[in-house]
Scaffold this motif. Structure first.
Motif, PDB file in Angstrom:
ATOM      1  N   GLU A 116      45.865  14.370 -60.147  1.00 41.09           N
ATOM      2  CA  GLU A 116      47.047  14.040 -60.942  1.00 41.09           C
ATOM      3  C   GLU A 116      47.530  15.177 -61.843  1.00 41.09           C
ATOM      4  O   GLU A 116      48.572  15.063 -62.468  1.00 41.09           O
ATOM      5  CB  GLU A 116      46.764  12.809 -61.814  1.00 41.09           C
ATOM      6  N   ASN A 117      46.755  16.240 -61.954  1.00 43.78           N
ATOM      7  CA  ASN A 117      47.085  17.370 -62.825  1.00 43.78           C
ATOM      8  C   ASN A 117      47.228  16.956 -64.285  1.00 43.78           C
ATOM      9  O   ASN A 117      48.033  17.530 -65.030  1.00 43.78           O
ATOM     10  CB  ASN A 117      48.347  18.089 -62.346  1.00 43.78           C
ATOM     11  N   VAL A 118      46.490  15.926 -64.672  1.00 45.28           N
ATOM     12  CA  VAL A 118      46.437  15.472 -66.057  1.00 45.28           C
ATOM     13  C   VAL A 118      45.079  14.799 -66.243  1.00 45.28           C
ATOM     14  O   VAL A 118      44.551  14.203 -65.301  1.00 45.28           O
ATOM     15  CB  VAL A 118      47.617  14.513 -66.373  1.00 45.28           C
ATOM     16  N   THR A 119      44.525  14.920 -67.434  1.00 42.42           N
ATOM     17  CA  THR A 119      43.241  14.264 -67.686  1.00 42.42           C
ATOM     18  C   THR A 119      43.443  12.756 -67.855  1.00 42.42           C
ATOM     19  O   THR A 119      44.559  12.302 -68.137  1.00 42.42           O
ATOM     20  CB  THR A 119      42.578  14.805 -68.968  1.00 42.42           C
ATOM     21  N   ILE A 125      47.141   8.340 -73.104  1.00 42.36           N
ATOM     22  CA  ILE A 125      48.113   8.596 -74.175  1.00 42.36           C
ATOM     23  C   ILE A 125      49.540   8.396 -73.654  1.00 42.36           C
ATOM     24  O   ILE A 125      50.360   7.740 -74.307  1.00 42.36           O
ATOM     25  CB  ILE A 125      47.935  10.010 -74.761  1.00 42.36           C
ATOM     26  N   LEU A 126      49.839   8.942 -72.479  1.00 41.08           N
ATOM     27  CA  LEU A 126      51.184   8.797 -71.910  1.00 41.08           C
ATOM     28  C   LEU A 126      51.526   7.330 -71.677  1.00 41.08           C
ATOM     29  O   LEU A 126      52.656   6.894 -71.953  1.00 41.08           O
ATOM     30  CB  LEU A 126      51.288   9.582 -70.598  1.00 41.08           C
ATOM     31  N   GLN A 127      50.570   6.564 -71.198  1.00 43.78           N
ATOM     32  CA  GLN A 127      50.817   5.141 -70.956  1.00 43.78           C
ATOM     33  C   GLN A 127      50.998   4.383 -72.273  1.00 43.78           C
ATOM     34  O   GLN A 127      51.837   3.484 -72.369  1.00 43.78           O
ATOM     35  CB  GLN A 127      49.678   4.521 -70.134  1.00 43.78           C
ATOM     36  N   LYS A 128      50.222   4.755 -73.283  1.00 41.35           N
ATOM     37  CA  LYS A 128      50.371   4.101 -74.587  1.00 41.35           C
ATOM     38  C   LYS A 128      51.744   4.399 -75.184  1.00 41.35           C
ATOM     39  O   LYS A 128      52.390   3.496 -75.744  1.00 41.35           O
ATOM     40  CB  LYS A 128      49.250   4.543 -75.543  1.00 41.35           C
ATOM     41  N   ILE A 129      52.212   5.613 -75.040  1.00 41.04           N
ATOM     42  CA  ILE A 129      53.531   5.970 -75.577  1.00 41.04           C
ATOM     43  C   ILE A 129      54.622   5.207 -74.836  1.00 41.04           C
ATOM     44  O   ILE A 129      55.592   4.739 -75.454  1.00 41.04           O
ATOM     45  CB  ILE A 129      53.763   7.497 -75.534  1.00 41.04           C
ATOM     46  N   GLU A 130      54.488   5.039 -73.525  1.00 44.36           N
ATOM     47  CA  GLU A 130      55.466   4.230 -72.785  1.00 44.36           C
ATOM     48  C   GLU A 130      55.434   2.783 -73.264  1.00 44.36           C
ATOM     49  O   GLU A 130      56.475   2.142 -73.384  1.00 44.36           O
ATOM     50  CB  GLU A 130      55.216   4.301 -71.269  1.00 44.36           C
ATOM     51  N   LYS A 131      54.251   2.278 -73.591  1.00 43.25           N
ATOM     52  CA  LYS A 131      54.140   0.916 -74.112  1.00 43.25           C
ATOM     53  C   LYS A 131      54.770   0.829 -75.498  1.00 43.25           C
ATOM     54  O   LYS A 131      55.435  -0.163 -75.828  1.00 43.25           O
ATOM     55  CB  LYS A 131      52.664   0.475 -74.149  1.00 43.25           C
ATOM     56  N   VAL A 132      54.596   1.864 -76.319  1.00 42.00           N
ATOM     57  CA  VAL A 132      55.239   1.909 -77.643  1.00 42.00           C
ATOM     58  C   VAL A 132      56.756   1.830 -77.465  1.00 42.00           C
ATOM     59  O   VAL A 132      57.428   1.050 -78.146  1.00 42.00           O
ATOM     60  CB  VAL A 132      54.848   3.185 -78.429  1.00 42.00           C
ATOM     61  N   GLU A 175      67.079   5.548 -82.729  1.00 43.53           N
ATOM     62  CA  GLU A 175      68.500   5.800 -82.961  1.00 43.53           C
ATOM     63  C   GLU A 175      69.185   6.467 -81.763  1.00 43.53           C
ATOM     64  O   GLU A 175      70.409   6.493 -81.690  1.00 43.53           O
ATOM     65  CB  GLU A 175      68.675   6.678 -84.202  1.00 43.53           C
ATOM     66  N   SER A 176      68.399   6.977 -80.841  1.00 42.45           N
ATOM     67  CA  SER A 176      68.935   7.694 -79.688  1.00 42.45           C
ATOM     68  C   SER A 176      69.687   6.757 -78.746  1.00 42.45           C
ATOM     69  O   SER A 176      69.285   5.621 -78.515  1.00 42.45           O
ATOM     70  CB  SER A 176      67.779   8.365 -78.929  1.00 42.45           C
ATOM     71  N   GLU A 177      70.785   7.255 -78.193  1.00 43.26           N
ATOM     72  CA  GLU A 177      71.543   6.505 -77.188  1.00 43.26           C
ATOM     73  C   GLU A 177      70.841   6.566 -75.837  1.00 43.26           C
ATOM     74  O   GLU A 177      70.918   5.641 -75.045  1.00 43.26           O
ATOM     75  CB  GLU A 177      72.957   7.103 -77.039  1.00 43.26           C
ATOM     76  N   ASP A 178      70.169   7.678 -75.587  1.00 45.74           N
ATOM     77  CA  ASP A 178      69.534   7.915 -74.288  1.00 45.74           C
ATOM     78  C   ASP A 178      68.021   7.743 -74.427  1.00 45.74           C
ATOM     79  O   ASP A 178      67.291   8.705 -74.580  1.00 45.74           O
ATOM     80  CB  ASP A 178      69.872   9.333 -73.796  1.00 45.74           C
ATOM     81  N   ARG A 179      67.574   6.513 -74.392  1.00 44.96           N
ATOM     82  CA  ARG A 179      66.140   6.211 -74.535  1.00 44.96           C
ATOM     83  C   ARG A 179      65.494   6.185 -73.163  1.00 44.96           C
ATOM     84  O   ARG A 179      65.485   5.166 -72.493  1.00 44.96           O
ATOM     85  CB  ARG A 179      65.952   4.863 -75.213  1.00 44.96           C
ATOM     86  N   GLU A 180      64.972   7.318 -72.775  1.00 42.84           N
ATOM     87  CA  GLU A 180      64.326   7.400 -71.466  1.00 42.84           C
ATOM     88  C   GLU A 180      62.950   6.783 -71.516  1.00 42.84           C
ATOM     89  O   GLU A 180      62.174   7.038 -72.426  1.00 42.84           O
ATOM     90  CB  GLU A 180      64.216   8.855 -71.016  1.00 42.84           C
ATOM     91  N   ARG A 181      62.689   5.949 -70.501  1.00 42.80           N
ATOM     92  CA  ARG A 181      61.357   5.353 -70.361  1.00 42.80           C
ATOM     93  C   ARG A 181      60.917   5.553 -68.921  1.00 42.80           C
ATOM     94  O   ARG A 181      61.708   5.533 -68.004  1.00 42.80           O
ATOM     95  CB  ARG A 181      61.388   3.852 -70.675  1.00 42.80           C
ATOM     96  N   SER A 182      59.611   5.692 -68.768  1.00 44.99           N
ATOM     97  CA  SER A 182      59.011   5.764 -67.424  1.00 44.99           C
ATOM     98  C   SER A 182      58.348   4.431 -67.156  1.00 44.99           C
ATOM     99  O   SER A 182      57.979   3.715 -68.084  1.00 44.99           O
ATOM    100  CB  SER A 182      57.958   6.871 -67.361  1.00 44.99           C
ATOM    101  N   SER A 183      58.159   4.124 -65.890  1.00 45.61           N
ATOM    102  CA  SER A 183      57.426   2.914 -65.540  1.00 45.61           C
ATOM    103  C   SER A 183      55.987   3.054 -66.000  1.00 45.61           C
ATOM    104  O   SER A 183      55.395   4.131 -65.848  1.00 45.61           O
ATOM    105  CB  SER A 183      57.432   2.692 -64.032  1.00 45.61           C
ATOM    106  N   LEU A 184      55.441   1.970 -66.535  1.00 48.39           N
ATOM    107  CA  LEU A 184      54.018   1.994 -66.837  1.00 48.39           C
ATOM    108  C   LEU A 184      53.282   2.151 -65.531  1.00 48.39           C
ATOM    109  O   LEU A 184      53.649   1.591 -64.512  1.00 48.39           O
ATOM    110  CB  LEU A 184      53.592   0.690 -67.547  1.00 48.39           C
ATOM    111  N   GLY A 185      52.222   2.942 -65.559  1.00 50.76           N
ATOM    112  CA  GLY A 185      51.455   3.187 -64.350  1.00 50.76           C
ATOM    113  C   GLY A 185      51.815   4.485 -63.680  1.00 50.76           C
ATOM    114  O   GLY A 185      51.114   4.952 -62.806  1.00 50.76           O
ATOM    115  N   LYS A 186      52.898   5.102 -64.071  1.00 49.12           N
ATOM    116  CA  LYS A 186      53.298   6.383 -63.500  1.00 49.12           C
ATOM    117  C   LYS A 186      52.840   7.502 -64.422  1.00 49.12           C
ATOM    118  O   LYS A 186      52.849   7.368 -65.617  1.00 49.12           O
ATOM    119  CB  LYS A 186      54.829   6.473 -63.347  1.00 49.12           C
ATOM    120  N   ALA A 187      52.464   8.611 -63.825  1.00 54.64           N
ATOM    121  CA  ALA A 187      52.045   9.754 -64.650  1.00 54.64           C
ATOM    122  C   ALA A 187      53.208  10.667 -64.898  1.00 54.64           C
ATOM    123  O   ALA A 187      54.141  10.723 -64.172  1.00 54.64           O
ATOM    124  CB  ALA A 187      50.922  10.526 -63.947  1.00 54.64           C
TER     125      ALA A 187
END
Length: 187
Positions: A116-119, A125-132, A175-187
């Protein structure tokens, strides 16, 4: 009835089960889904595997046959359970993942990082931030409640991690208009 068990990539929620079940029923395939990310096909010699792969791909799913990729998917599902709060455990994340997958954390970590090229830690952490982000969108919890729900030691720790990952403060994100989110489970 004897069958062959496969891992399915990106099968991360109950809705995924519904979609896959519907597609396999339409193909007339005999199967059983024991848990997320795993399916048993009965009498696989009689199944048109190309058709199964095609209908799965149509919905961004994939049969995983490579052993390392299967381990990676199992780690991702374990992390997803942790982040979504589907499991209550007193174990450290690393111990829970190793126990759930049935392999040493060291071996899992090496395989996961290589594939995955990530630990695993960074992936958590990335998944927790997406959940946040998801919880912020709902607006039902304040930041203190979100921090507590996701196991952060403090709002400050969550805020620092959020800024480190997204480049934005929590308030800037809200406050951002462009709130990008990734699917949970994706790296």
């Amino acid at each position: 009835m004897k069958g062959t068990t496969f891992q399915i990539k990106n099968m991360v929620c109950p809705r995924c089960i519904t979609v896959i079940s519907s597609e396999l029923d339409a193909l007339g395939v005999q199967y059983e889904i024991d848990r997320l990310g795993e399916i048993t096909l009965f009498d696989p010699d009689q199944v048109d595997m190309a058709a199964v792969k095609q209908v799965l791909a149509k919905h961004d799913f994939e049969l995983i046959q490579d052993k390392d990729e299967q381990l990676v998917e199992q780690v991702k599902l374990a992390v997803l359970d942790l982040v979504q709060g589907n499991v209550v455990t007193n174990l450290r994340n690393s111990d829970y993942i190793a126990e759930r997958v049935g392999q040493s954390y060291s071996a899992l970590s090496k395989t996961f990082s290589r594939r995955e090229n990530v630990t695993i830690e960074k992936y958590i952490i990335l998944q927790k931030i997406e959940k946040v982000k998801e919880l912020l969108e709902y607006g039902e919890l304040n930041l203190s409640e979100i921090a507590r729900k996701l196991g952060y030691s403090s709002v400050h720790h969550l805020s620092n991690q959020f800024k480190s990952v997204t480049g934005l403060t929590v308030n800037q994100y809200k406050e951002s208009e462009d709130r990008e989110r990734s699917s949970l489970g994706k790296a």
